[in-house]
Design a protein around this motif. Structure first.
Motif, PDB file in Angstrom:
ATOM      1  N   CYS A 156      22.339  -8.451  26.487  1.00 57.23           N
ATOM      2  CA  CYS A 156      22.313  -7.176  27.151  1.00 57.23           C
ATOM      3  C   CYS A 156      21.038  -6.799  27.914  1.00 57.23           C
ATOM      4  CB  CYS A 156      22.753  -5.957  26.319  1.00 57.23           C
ATOM      5  SG  CYS A 156      24.560  -6.259  25.515  1.00 57.23           S
ATOM      6  N   SER A 157      20.096  -7.621  27.753  1.00 55.91           N
ATOM      7  CA  SER A 157      18.542  -7.251  28.187  1.00 55.91           C
ATOM      8  C   SER A 157      18.102  -8.475  28.873  1.00 55.91           C
ATOM      9  CB  SER A 157      17.812  -6.807  27.110  1.00 55.91           C
ATOM     10  OG  SER A 157      17.560  -7.526  26.139  1.00 55.91           O
ATOM     11  N   GLU A 158      18.573  -9.637  28.808  1.00 57.14           N
ATOM     12  CA  GLU A 158      18.157 -10.989  29.404  1.00 57.14           C
ATOM     13  C   GLU A 158      17.687 -10.659  30.880  1.00 57.14           C
ATOM     14  OE1 GLU A 158      16.927 -14.921  29.491  1.00 57.14           O
ATOM     15  OE2 GLU A 158      17.342 -13.458  27.929  1.00 57.14           O
ATOM     16  N   PRO A 159      16.271 -10.887  31.207  1.00 59.94           N
ATOM     17  CA  PRO A 159      15.632 -10.790  32.512  1.00 59.94           C
ATOM     18  C   PRO A 159      16.269 -12.061  33.421  1.00 59.94           C
ATOM     19  CG  PRO A 159      14.040 -11.547  31.296  1.00 59.94           C
ATOM     20  CD  PRO A 159      14.997 -11.189  30.479  1.00 59.94           C
ATOM     21  N   ASP A 160      16.195 -11.740  34.776  1.00 58.47           N
ATOM     22  CA  ASP A 160      16.484 -12.765  35.527  1.00 58.47           C
ATOM     23  C   ASP A 160      15.234 -13.780  35.693  1.00 58.47           C
ATOM     24  OD1 ASP A 160      16.798 -14.543  37.884  1.00 58.47           O
ATOM     25  OD2 ASP A 160      18.170 -13.023  38.710  1.00 58.47           O
ATOM     26  N   ARG A 161      15.300 -15.111  35.313  1.00 61.67           N
ATOM     27  CA  ARG A 161      14.250 -15.956  35.106  1.00 61.67           C
ATOM     28  C   ARG A 161      14.542 -17.243  35.962  1.00 61.67           C
ATOM     29  NH1 ARG A 161      12.167 -17.121  29.230  1.00 61.67           N
ATOM     30  NH2 ARG A 161      10.336 -17.399  30.524  1.00 61.67           N
ATOM     31  N   VAL A 162      15.452 -16.969  37.132  1.00 65.15           N
ATOM     32  CA  VAL A 162      15.872 -18.127  37.837  1.00 65.15           C
ATOM     33  C   VAL A 162      14.602 -18.718  38.444  1.00 65.15           C
ATOM     34  CG1 VAL A 162      17.735 -18.859  39.533  1.00 65.15           C
ATOM     35  CG2 VAL A 162      18.316 -17.548  37.799  1.00 65.15           C
ATOM     36  N   ALA A 163      13.766 -17.728  39.305  1.00 62.47           N
ATOM     37  CA  ALA A 163      12.528 -18.122  40.013  1.00 62.47           C
ATOM     38  C   ALA A 163      11.738 -19.210  39.116  1.00 62.47           C
ATOM     39  CB  ALA A 163      11.940 -17.064  40.377  1.00 62.47           C
ATOM     40  N   GLU A 164      11.448 -18.912  38.074  1.00 63.43           N
ATOM     41  CA  GLU A 164      10.779 -19.487  36.863  1.00 63.43           C
ATOM     42  C   GLU A 164      11.368 -20.853  36.840  1.00 63.43           C
ATOM     43  OE1 GLU A 164       9.270 -17.750  33.135  1.00 63.43           O
ATOM     44  OE2 GLU A 164      10.501 -15.949  34.095  1.00 63.43           O
ATOM     45  N   LEU A 165      12.823 -21.104  36.635  1.00 68.47           N
ATOM     46  CA  LEU A 165      13.478 -22.098  36.590  1.00 68.47           C
ATOM     47  C   LEU A 165      13.510 -23.193  37.528  1.00 68.47           C
ATOM     48  CD1 LEU A 165      15.077 -23.556  33.943  1.00 68.47           C
ATOM     49  CD2 LEU A 165      17.056 -22.540  35.109  1.00 68.47           C
ATOM     50  N   SER A 166      13.337 -22.800  38.873  1.00 73.12           N
ATOM     51  CA  SER A 166      13.633 -23.251  39.971  1.00 73.12           C
ATOM     52  C   SER A 166      12.550 -24.258  40.450  1.00 73.12           C
ATOM     53  CB  SER A 166      13.786 -22.454  41.090  1.00 73.12           C
ATOM     54  OG  SER A 166      12.885 -21.715  41.323  1.00 73.12           O
ATOM     55  N   VAL A 167      11.292 -24.135  39.593  1.00 75.60           N
ATOM     56  CA  VAL A 167      10.052 -24.933  40.105  1.00 75.60           C
ATOM     57  C   VAL A 167      10.116 -26.150  39.241  1.00 75.60           C
ATOM     58  CG1 VAL A 167       8.951 -22.866  41.075  1.00 75.60           C
ATOM     59  CG2 VAL A 167       8.751 -23.496  38.695  1.00 75.60           C
ATOM     60  N   LEU A 168      10.817 -26.058  38.166  1.00 75.07           N
ATOM     61  CA  LEU A 168      10.748 -27.347  37.281  1.00 75.07           C
ATOM     62  C   LEU A 168      11.487 -28.496  37.821  1.00 75.07           C
ATOM     63  CD1 LEU A 168      11.792 -25.635  33.759  1.00 75.07           C
ATOM     64  CD2 LEU A 168       9.721 -25.833  34.934  1.00 75.07           C
ATOM     65  N   PRO A 169      10.901 -29.753  37.723  1.00 77.59           N
ATOM     66  CA  PRO A 169      11.389 -30.956  38.254  1.00 77.59           C
ATOM     67  C   PRO A 169      12.553 -31.410  37.522  1.00 77.59           C
ATOM     68  CG  PRO A 169       9.620 -31.477  36.924  1.00 77.59           C
ATOM     69  CD  PRO A 169       9.738 -30.033  36.770  1.00 77.59           C
ATOM     70  N   LEU A 170      13.620 -30.817  37.492  1.00 78.98           N
ATOM     71  CA  LEU A 170      14.669 -31.143  36.642  1.00 78.98           C
ATOM     72  C   LEU A 170      16.128 -30.901  37.517  1.00 78.98           C
ATOM     73  CD1 LEU A 170      14.577 -29.318  33.001  1.00 78.98           C
ATOM     74  CD2 LEU A 170      14.555 -31.777  33.436  1.00 78.98           C
ATOM     75  N   PRO A 171      16.982 -31.695  37.222  1.00 78.21           N
ATOM     76  CA  PRO A 171      18.392 -31.415  38.233  1.00 78.21           C
ATOM     77  C   PRO A 171      19.080 -30.455  37.441  1.00 78.21           C
ATOM     78  CG  PRO A 171      18.111 -33.783  37.611  1.00 78.21           C
ATOM     79  CD  PRO A 171      17.189 -33.019  36.971  1.00 78.21           C
ATOM     80  N   PHE A 172      19.738 -29.497  38.109  1.00 80.40           N
ATOM     81  CA  PHE A 172      20.557 -28.560  37.526  1.00 80.40           C
ATOM     82  C   PHE A 172      22.002 -28.684  37.841  1.00 80.40           C
ATOM     83  CE2 PHE A 172      16.224 -26.739  38.222  1.00 80.40           C
ATOM     84  CZ  PHE A 172      15.913 -26.515  37.022  1.00 80.40           C
ATOM     85  N   HIS A 173      22.930 -28.032  36.854  1.00 79.95           N
ATOM     86  CA  HIS A 173      24.289 -27.665  37.244  1.00 79.95           C
ATOM     87  C   HIS A 173      24.859 -26.539  36.626  1.00 79.95           C
ATOM     88  CE1 HIS A 173      28.326 -30.134  36.240  1.00 79.95           C
ATOM     89  NE2 HIS A 173      28.419 -29.255  37.208  1.00 79.95           N
ATOM     90  N   VAL A 174      25.445 -25.966  37.523  1.00 79.55           N
ATOM     91  CA  VAL A 174      25.945 -24.582  36.964  1.00 79.55           C
ATOM     92  C   VAL A 174      27.620 -24.710  37.037  1.00 79.55           C
ATOM     93  CG1 VAL A 174      26.305 -22.117  37.759  1.00 79.55           C
ATOM     94  CG2 VAL A 174      24.309 -23.219  37.987  1.00 79.55           C
ATOM     95  N   LEU A 175      28.059 -24.705  36.144  1.00 79.12           N
ATOM     96  CA  LEU A 175      29.494 -24.853  35.942  1.00 79.12           C
ATOM     97  C   LEU A 175      30.350 -23.706  35.210  1.00 79.12           C
ATOM     98  CD1 LEU A 175      31.123 -28.154  34.571  1.00 79.12           C
ATOM     99  CD2 LEU A 175      31.843 -25.881  33.383  1.00 79.12           C
ATOM    100  N   SER A 176      31.455 -23.248  35.625  1.00 80.03           N
ATOM    101  CA  SER A 176      32.117 -22.364  35.241  1.00 80.03           C
ATOM    102  C   SER A 176      33.628 -22.727  35.319  1.00 80.03           C
ATOM    103  CB  SER A 176      31.670 -20.974  35.774  1.00 80.03           C
ATOM    104  OG  SER A 176      32.355 -20.989  37.177  1.00 80.03           O
ATOM    105  N   GLY A 177      34.320 -21.586  34.676  1.00 79.19           N
ATOM    106  CA  GLY A 177      36.005 -21.565  35.291  1.00 79.19           C
ATOM    107  C   GLY A 177      35.852 -20.597  36.611  1.00 79.19           C
ATOM    108  N   GLU A 178      37.281 -20.477  36.910  1.00 80.63           N
ATOM    109  CA  GLU A 178      37.260 -19.940  38.146  1.00 80.63           C
ATOM    110  C   GLU A 178      37.567 -18.224  37.982  1.00 80.63           C
ATOM    111  OE1 GLU A 178      41.103 -20.922  39.861  1.00 80.63           O
ATOM    112  OE2 GLU A 178      42.294 -20.642  38.161  1.00 80.63           O
ATOM    113  N   ARG A 179      37.476 -17.843  36.881  1.00 79.67           N
ATOM    114  CA  ARG A 179      37.363 -16.324  36.370  1.00 79.67           C
ATOM    115  C   ARG A 179      36.573 -16.471  35.365  1.00 79.67           C
ATOM    116  NH1 ARG A 179      42.344 -17.848  37.333  1.00 79.67           N
ATOM    117  NH2 ARG A 179      43.101 -18.049  35.118  1.00 79.67           N
TER     118      ARG A 179
END
Length: 299
Positions: free
Chosen positions: A224-247
């Motif tokens: 309920c309180s997690e901050p957005d850390r995507v910018a921090e994550l994006s600079v790492l030299p790793l391949p990323f995968h975002v997977l989800s269902g359609e809903r």
């Protein structure tokens, strides 16, 4: 709660306690299939109220693609011990260090996958140290806190845990229905589990009763309180995968789509699946995961 959990591991897998510098963690370890070229090792982290059994239906199809899969119960989840009432033991940095200890104990570069809450813990781990990992997959796990309706549901659970025993909360959930993040879309109580197999209600109940209340309280607060850390994550030299269902009512798909763009990540939407594609459409999910891992070239 992941009511689609299949509790019996495949024949080739073994259940054991993974010994690490931060204690022992219950694990199910499934090797690559015989006669298949080994392609790598994957560490699988379950979500809120979940357990290693949430990944049972992925082990065999991923083994057939050459991947060893190791699913763990996090600290205080199901068969891994932890304090009953000390929420500080389940602070996100502590859980992230547990993941790094698990990676060290496995002793090989890993593909890391986290489902829902497990995705946020996985993210925290790679932000502490990305070196042990070959890639990061965020499965049904968004950029920041869960949606407002889900926050309200988690608050109801937290309020209940403050005045009721785990057994009493379980009985109430059976009567009223669990929070979506606890019983995700497509995982509501019903007559059967994956493939129409009967749901093992007694083992689901045992899993709930053996999960530590402090872990649930701390995890609910984090969601309920997690901050957005995507910018921090994006600079790492790793391949990323975002997977989800359609809903997904926990993190709506536009948020996941945007996160994938910000990470320059592969984006997979599993048709016919909701918050738990690993249980809703395991074969399709396993194919998408293996296809992604096959493309990675990190050591």
């Amino acid at each position: 709660m992941s009511r689609n959990a299949a509790f019996d591991p495949p024949p080739a897998a073994r259940a054991y306690r993974l010994r690490t510098a931060r204690g022992e963690f219950a694990a199910v370890d499934s090797p690559a299939a015989d006669g298949v070229e080994p392609r790598g090792t994957v560490l699988l982290l379950p979500g809120f109220t979940g357990s290693k059994e949430d990944f049972t239906l992925l082990h065999e199809p991923l083994a057939a693609r050459g991947y060893r899969t190791v699913a763990v119960d996090g600290r205080g989840q199901y068969e891994t011990g932890g304090p009953e009432h000390d929420e500080s033991a389940y602070a996100q940095p502590e859980l992230a260090r547990d993941v790094l200890a698990q990676a060290a104990a496995l002793g090989t570069p890993l593909h890391l996958l986290g489902h829902s809450l497990g995705g946020q813990i996985a993210r925290a781990a790679v932000l502490l140290d990305h070196a042990p990992f070959r890639s990061l997959t965020l499965m049904s796990s968004g950029p920041a806190q869960i949606s407002v309706p889900q926050q309200q549901r988690v608050k109801l659970l937290r309020d209940a845990l403050a005045v009721m025993s785990m057994a009493e909360v379980w009985e109430t959930m059976q009567t009223m229905g669990a929070p979506e993040e606890v019983s995700g879309p497509g995982e509501a109580p019903g007559p059967g589990g994956p493939g129409g197999d009967p749901v093992d209600e007694e083992r689901l109940r045992l899993r709930w009763l053996t999960t530590k209340p402090a872990q649930l309280l701390a995890a609910g607060s984090q969601l309920c309180s997690e901050p957005d850390r995507v910018a921090e994550l994006s600079v790492l030299p790793l391949p990323f995968h975002v997977l989800s269902g359609e809903r997904d009512d926990t993190w709506p798909l536009p948020l996941l789509d945007d996160m994938a763009l910000r990470l320059d990540a592969r984006r997979t939407v599993v048709t016919g699946a909701e918050h738990s594609p690993n249980a809703d459409r395991p074969l399709h999910t396993a194919t998408a995961l293996a296809d992604f891992w096959d493309t990675t070239t990190a050591a």
